[in-house]
Design a protein around this motif. Structure first.
Motif, PDB file in Angstrom:
ATOM      1  N   SER A   1      47.989  43.932  56.121  1.00 58.78           N
ATOM      2  CA  SER A   1      47.512  44.299  56.322  1.00 58.78           C
ATOM      3  C   SER A   1      46.212  44.911  55.568  1.00 58.78           C
ATOM      4  CB  SER A   1      48.107  45.807  56.812  1.00 58.78           C
ATOM      5  OG  SER A   1      49.385  45.794  56.153  1.00 58.78           O
ATOM      6  N   PHE A   2      46.073  46.254  55.557  1.00 56.53           N
ATOM      7  CA  PHE A   2      45.138  47.159  53.740  1.00 56.53           C
ATOM      8  C   PHE A   2      46.414  47.010  53.459  1.00 56.53           C
ATOM      9  CE2 PHE A   2      41.277  46.152  56.717  1.00 56.53           C
ATOM     10  CZ  PHE A   2      40.100  46.206  55.712  1.00 56.53           C
ATOM     11  N   GLU A   3      47.086  47.903  53.780  1.00 54.23           N
ATOM     12  CA  GLU A   3      47.958  48.844  52.562  1.00 54.23           C
ATOM     13  C   GLU A   3      49.242  47.922  52.117  1.00 54.23           C
ATOM     14  OE1 GLU A   3      48.540  52.524  54.174  1.00 54.23           O
ATOM     15  OE2 GLU A   3      50.214  51.369  52.273  1.00 54.23           O
ATOM     16  N   GLU A   4      49.217  46.335  52.886  1.00 59.90           N
ATOM     17  CA  GLU A   4      50.054  45.839  51.955  1.00 59.90           C
ATOM     18  C   GLU A   4      48.930  44.826  50.639  1.00 59.90           C
ATOM     19  OE1 GLU A   4      52.115  40.780  53.118  1.00 59.90           O
ATOM     20  OE2 GLU A   4      51.295  42.025  54.830  1.00 59.90           O
ATOM     21  N   LEU A   5      47.336  44.460  51.559  1.00 58.60           N
ATOM     22  CA  LEU A   5      46.342  44.201  50.399  1.00 58.60           C
ATOM     23  C   LEU A   5      46.589  45.478  49.134  1.00 58.60           C
ATOM     24  CD1 LEU A   5      43.015  43.063  52.048  1.00 58.60           C
ATOM     25  CD2 LEU A   5      44.882  41.847  50.408  1.00 58.60           C
ATOM     26  N   ALA A   6      46.518  46.366  48.803  1.00 60.76           N
ATOM     27  CA  ALA A   6      46.651  47.609  48.276  1.00 60.76           C
ATOM     28  C   ALA A   6      47.739  47.512  47.499  1.00 60.76           C
ATOM     29  CB  ALA A   6      46.537  48.887  49.019  1.00 60.76           C
ATOM     30  N   ARG A   7      48.796  46.824  47.821  1.00 66.33           N
ATOM     31  CA  ARG A   7      49.837  46.256  46.656  1.00 66.33           C
ATOM     32  C   ARG A   7      50.003  45.146  46.295  1.00 66.33           C
ATOM     33  NH1 ARG A   7      50.983  49.980  51.188  1.00 66.33           N
ATOM     34  NH2 ARG A   7      52.736  52.154  50.355  1.00 66.33           N
ATOM     35  N   ILE A   8      49.269  44.442  46.539  1.00 65.70           N
ATOM     36  CA  ILE A   8      48.726  42.635  45.259  1.00 65.70           C
ATOM     37  C   ILE A   8      49.191  43.423  44.607  1.00 65.70           C
ATOM     38  CG2 ILE A   8      48.154  41.189  45.347  1.00 65.70           C
ATOM     39  CD1 ILE A   8      47.724  41.476  48.517  1.00 65.70           C
ATOM     40  N   PRO A   9      49.799  42.545  42.691  1.00 71.79           N
ATOM     41  CA  PRO A   9      48.951  43.123  42.312  1.00 71.79           C
ATOM     42  C   PRO A   9      47.569  42.519  41.451  1.00 71.79           C
ATOM     43  CG  PRO A   9      51.588  42.665  42.186  1.00 71.79           C
ATOM     44  CD  PRO A   9      50.902  41.833  43.538  1.00 71.79           C
ATOM     45  N   ALA A  10      46.938  43.226  41.294  1.00 71.75           N
ATOM     46  CA  ALA A  10      45.370  42.146  40.749  1.00 71.75           C
ATOM     47  C   ALA A  10      45.106  41.787  39.631  1.00 71.75           C
ATOM     48  CB  ALA A  10      44.215  43.554  41.457  1.00 71.75           C
ATOM     49  N   THR A  11      44.687  40.956  38.906  1.00 69.45           N
ATOM     50  CA  THR A  11      43.888  40.525  37.844  1.00 69.45           C
ATOM     51  C   THR A  11      42.300  40.595  37.468  1.00 69.45           C
ATOM     52  OG1 THR A  11      43.754  38.214  38.268  1.00 69.45           O
ATOM     53  CG2 THR A  11      46.041  38.960  37.609  1.00 69.45           C
ATOM     54  N   GLY A  12      41.697  40.788  38.101  1.00 69.92           N
ATOM     55  CA  GLY A  12      40.353  41.364  38.655  1.00 69.92           C
ATOM     56  C   GLY A  12      40.048  42.175  37.533  1.00 69.92           C
ATOM     57  N   HIS A  13      38.129  42.126  37.377  1.00 73.50           N
ATOM     58  CA  HIS A  13      37.747  43.383  36.777  1.00 73.50           C
ATOM     59  C   HIS A  13      38.042  44.087  37.332  1.00 73.50           C
ATOM     60  CE1 HIS A  13      35.125  45.224  34.113  1.00 73.50           C
ATOM     61  NE2 HIS A  13      34.125  45.421  35.020  1.00 73.50           N
ATOM     62  N   GLU A  14      38.546  45.420  35.755  1.00 74.51           N
ATOM     63  CA  GLU A  14      38.692  46.476  36.676  1.00 74.51           C
ATOM     64  C   GLU A  14      39.476  46.823  37.933  1.00 74.51           C
ATOM     65  OE1 GLU A  14      35.592  48.407  37.818  1.00 74.51           O
ATOM     66  OE2 GLU A  14      34.811  48.823  35.506  1.00 74.51           O
ATOM     67  N   GLY A  15      40.957  46.497  38.042  1.00 75.01           N
ATOM     68  CA  GLY A  15      41.659  45.645  38.475  1.00 75.01           C
ATOM     69  C   GLY A  15      41.618  44.809  40.179  1.00 75.01           C
ATOM     70  N   ARG A  16      39.743  45.124  40.062  1.00 75.02           N
ATOM     71  CA  ARG A  16      39.954  44.159  41.541  1.00 75.02           C
ATOM     72  C   ARG A  16      41.005  42.842  41.391  1.00 75.02           C
ATOM     73  NH1 ARG A  16      35.350  46.629  43.234  1.00 75.02           N
ATOM     74  NH2 ARG A  16      34.208  45.721  41.971  1.00 75.02           N
ATOM     75  N   LEU A  17      41.146  42.799  43.521  1.00 79.24           N
ATOM     76  CA  LEU A  17      42.122  41.396  43.506  1.00 79.24           C
ATOM     77  C   LEU A  17      41.186  40.303  43.675  1.00 79.24           C
ATOM     78  CD1 LEU A  17      44.658  41.313  44.277  1.00 79.24           C
ATOM     79  CD2 LEU A  17      43.878  42.184  46.956  1.00 79.24           C
ATOM     80  N   ARG A  18      41.500  39.404  43.331  1.00 74.09           N
ATOM     81  CA  ARG A  18      40.867  38.613  43.428  1.00 74.09           C
ATOM     82  C   ARG A  18      41.337  36.819  44.810  1.00 74.09           C
ATOM     83  NH1 ARG A  18      37.788  37.607  38.349  1.00 74.09           N
ATOM     84  NH2 ARG A  18      37.749  35.426  38.850  1.00 74.09           N
ATOM     85  N   LYS A  19      41.293  36.129  44.933  1.00 72.71           N
ATOM     86  CA  LYS A  19      41.600  35.551  45.611  1.00 72.71           C
ATOM     87  C   LYS A  19      42.818  34.389  45.388  1.00 72.71           C
ATOM     88  CE  LYS A  19      39.515  31.295  45.974  1.00 72.71           C
ATOM     89  NZ  LYS A  19      38.729  30.049  46.178  1.00 72.71           N
ATOM     90  N   SER A  20      42.766  34.336  44.441  1.00 73.71           N
ATOM     91  CA  SER A  20      44.021  33.816  43.647  1.00 73.71           C
ATOM     92  C   SER A  20      45.509  34.808  43.440  1.00 73.71           C
ATOM     93  CB  SER A  20      43.880  33.300  41.617  1.00 73.71           C
ATOM     94  OG  SER A  20      43.314  34.554  40.761  1.00 73.71           O
ATOM     95  N   ASP A  21      44.695  36.028  43.059  1.00 75.72           N
ATOM     96  CA  ASP A  21      45.630  36.641  43.306  1.00 75.72           C
ATOM     97  C   ASP A  21      46.726  37.402  44.650  1.00 75.72           C
ATOM     98  OD1 ASP A  21      45.876  38.237  40.896  1.00 75.72           O
ATOM     99  OD2 ASP A  21      43.920  39.608  41.543  1.00 75.72           O
ATOM    100  N   VAL A  22      45.925  36.698  45.777  1.00 71.15           N
ATOM    101  CA  VAL A  22      46.514  36.836  46.934  1.00 71.15           C
ATOM    102  C   VAL A  22      46.631  35.713  47.337  1.00 71.15           C
ATOM    103  CG1 VAL A  22      45.505  37.217  49.802  1.00 71.15           C
ATOM    104  CG2 VAL A  22      44.611  38.442  48.423  1.00 71.15           C
ATOM    105  N   PHE A  23      46.598  34.341  47.328  1.00 69.46           N
ATOM    106  CA  PHE A  23      47.652  33.674  47.765  1.00 69.46           C
ATOM    107  C   PHE A  23      48.874  33.171  46.353  1.00 69.46           C
ATOM    108  CE2 PHE A  23      43.344  31.487  49.031  1.00 69.46           C
ATOM    109  CZ  PHE A  23      43.955  31.385  49.997  1.00 69.46           C
ATOM    110  N   ASN A  24      48.389  33.787  44.964  1.00 70.05           N
ATOM    111  CA  ASN A  24      49.509  33.670  44.329  1.00 70.05           C
ATOM    112  C   ASN A  24      51.248  35.087  44.806  1.00 70.05           C
ATOM    113  OD1 ASN A  24      48.994  32.021  42.546  1.00 70.05           O
ATOM    114  ND2 ASN A  24      48.361  34.187  41.497  1.00 70.05           N
TER     115      ASN A  24
END
Length: 433
Positions: A144-167
């Motif tokens: 869910s978007f609620e869950e996505l919003a809690r995944i630690p992001a390493t992209g530029h300006e806090g952008r969520l990357r594909k690798s973040d999601v798979f990790n």
């Protein structure tokens, strides 16, 4: 120096547009050949667009989050005169070509490391824009978007990357059941536990097992499960079936198992309580016109599949038995067709086949209820006769109905499973085959 039009690259044969994730350079910034100018996302891939040569970013034509057609000019660059003529003409860089361009880190900002150490349901990343690729991955894994919003992001300006999601998925999705963010300091906090998974033989899940696991987790996350139990006296049904199974096979050429009798009774109960034959679509409840009974069936591989008896309420016992036997044979031989497993509106799971007394089945989405049938077991029961209370040996079964409490309340769920038990108990022992 010469002017150069940087265009939206073509990143696949079926890709016609891309979404700008963010610009890594601002107007007026200089760059070297291979420096990443911007990041672009499609529903299939996130791609970095490199500089074809050293130069300066003169003007950007679009902003972050804009959707741009392939071939459209993204920016005007001033580049050195030694850019190859072929590069000037072929301004639409492919993803393969882009990956071959030498990348330098002279101007590229370092990714923002925003790993949250809090164990509460706090937002790990404040950037709530998700690229089409991230959204596609989330849909595939029911995140869910609620869950996505809690995944630690390493992209530029806090952008969520594909690798973040798979990790995050590999870590077991610790925020799987995240609820709305709360500021209450007494709110429940999820412990960050590191389990010892042990050592042993590693068996990779096959594709079907992965799908089953995904569907089961999705069902539990989607539907608030409640289970109601009743027990039923199947003595009349058992005696009738035992007395007629040989004659039934001789007359119709079909084995008479208990499953057709169960399907017949369940279809009758569904007609009595049509709201159990439904699915949920947002804020709407869809009450199905057809009564298609799914039968949870084990495959030779051990995986589970649900072949469907279509329009079970319109079929006689012979036809139901023929359909059940055909589907069971196809399942054993791995010959079920796509149409054989589609369209179920209510599912039964005969856990008694494996010796289970009862079960708490998981709803087969998008249905709103599933019935588990336990083992038929002889045991002494107290019955009331004309002579008073007596002890008799009866064939008893436990029935357990799991239902979606969003749309099925206790009265409907309890009444339905009781009605199924009544049809079992009131089986006509004088019935002709």
């Amino acid at each position: 120096m010469s002017s150069y039009e940087l265009k939206m690259p073509k990143m696949g044969e079926s890709i016609t547009e891309g979404t700008i994730i963010n610009w890594l350079l601002a107007e007026g910034d200089s760059f070297q050949e291979g420096d990443i100018i911007l990041e672009v996302a499609t529903d299939k891939v996130d791609n970095e667009v490199p500089a074809p040569a050293a130069g300066t970013l003169v003007k950007t034509m679009f902003q972050a989050k804009d959707v741009v057609p392939v071939g459209e000019v993204l920016a005007i660059l001033e580049v050195s005169e030694d850019v190859k003529t072929s590069e000037k003409k072929d301004v639409t860089l492919s993803a393969v070509e882009a990956s071959k361009v030498k990348k330098k880190d002279t101007k590229r900002p370092k990714p923002v490391q925003k790993v949250s150490t809090s164990t509460s349901f706090s937002t790990a990343n404040t950037n709530t824009f998700f690229s089409p690729l991230i959204i596609k991955i989330a849909k595939e894994h029911h995140i869910s978007f609620e869950e996505l919003a809690r995944i630690p992001a390493t992209g530029h300006e806090g952008r969520l990357r594909k690798s973040d999601v798979f990790n995050y998925i590999e870590e077991g999705r610790p925020y799987k059941f995240a609820q709305a963010v709360t500021q209450d300091p007494t709110a429940y906090r999820i412990p960050q536990l590191q389990f010892d998974k042990g050592k042993g033989k590693v068996i990779e899940m096959d594709r079907m097992r992965q799908m089953i696991a995904d569907h089961m987790v999705y069902s539990k996350h989607t539907s608030p499960h409640v289970t109601a139990y009743v027990e039923a006296d199947l003595t009349n049904m058992v005696n009738w079936r035992n007395a007629n199974k040989v004659a039934f096979q001789e007359k119709y050429g079909e084995r008479l198992t208990f499953t057709p009798l169960f399907v017949e009774a369940v279809a009758k109960a569904v007609k009595d309580f049509p709201n159990i034959n439904a699915s949920v679509d947002g804020n709407n409840i869809i009450v199905k016109e057809d009564i298609n009974i799914g039968m949870a069936t084990a495959l030779p591989s051990g995986n589970l599949i649900v072949p469907v008896v279509k329009n079970a309420d319109t079929k006689d016992l012979k036809t139901i038995a023929s359909t059940v036997n055909e589907l069971a044979n196809k399942a054993r031989e791995n010959k079920l067709a796509g149409d054989d497993i589609k369209g179920s509106t209510f599912t039964i799971s005969n856990v008694g086949t494996f010796g289970s007394v009862m079960g708490t089945p998981i709803i087969n989405q998008p249905e709103v209820a599933i019935l588990a049938l336990g083992i038929i077991k002889k045991r002494p029961e107290v019955i009331t006769t004309e002579k008073g209370d007596e002890i008799a040996i009866l064939s008893m079964m436990y029935l357990s109905l799991s239902f979606d409490h969003r749309v099925v309340d206790g009265f409907l769920g309890g009444s339905f499973v009781r009605r199924v038990a009544d049809y079992f108990e009131q089986f006509d022992t004088n019935r002709k085959i």
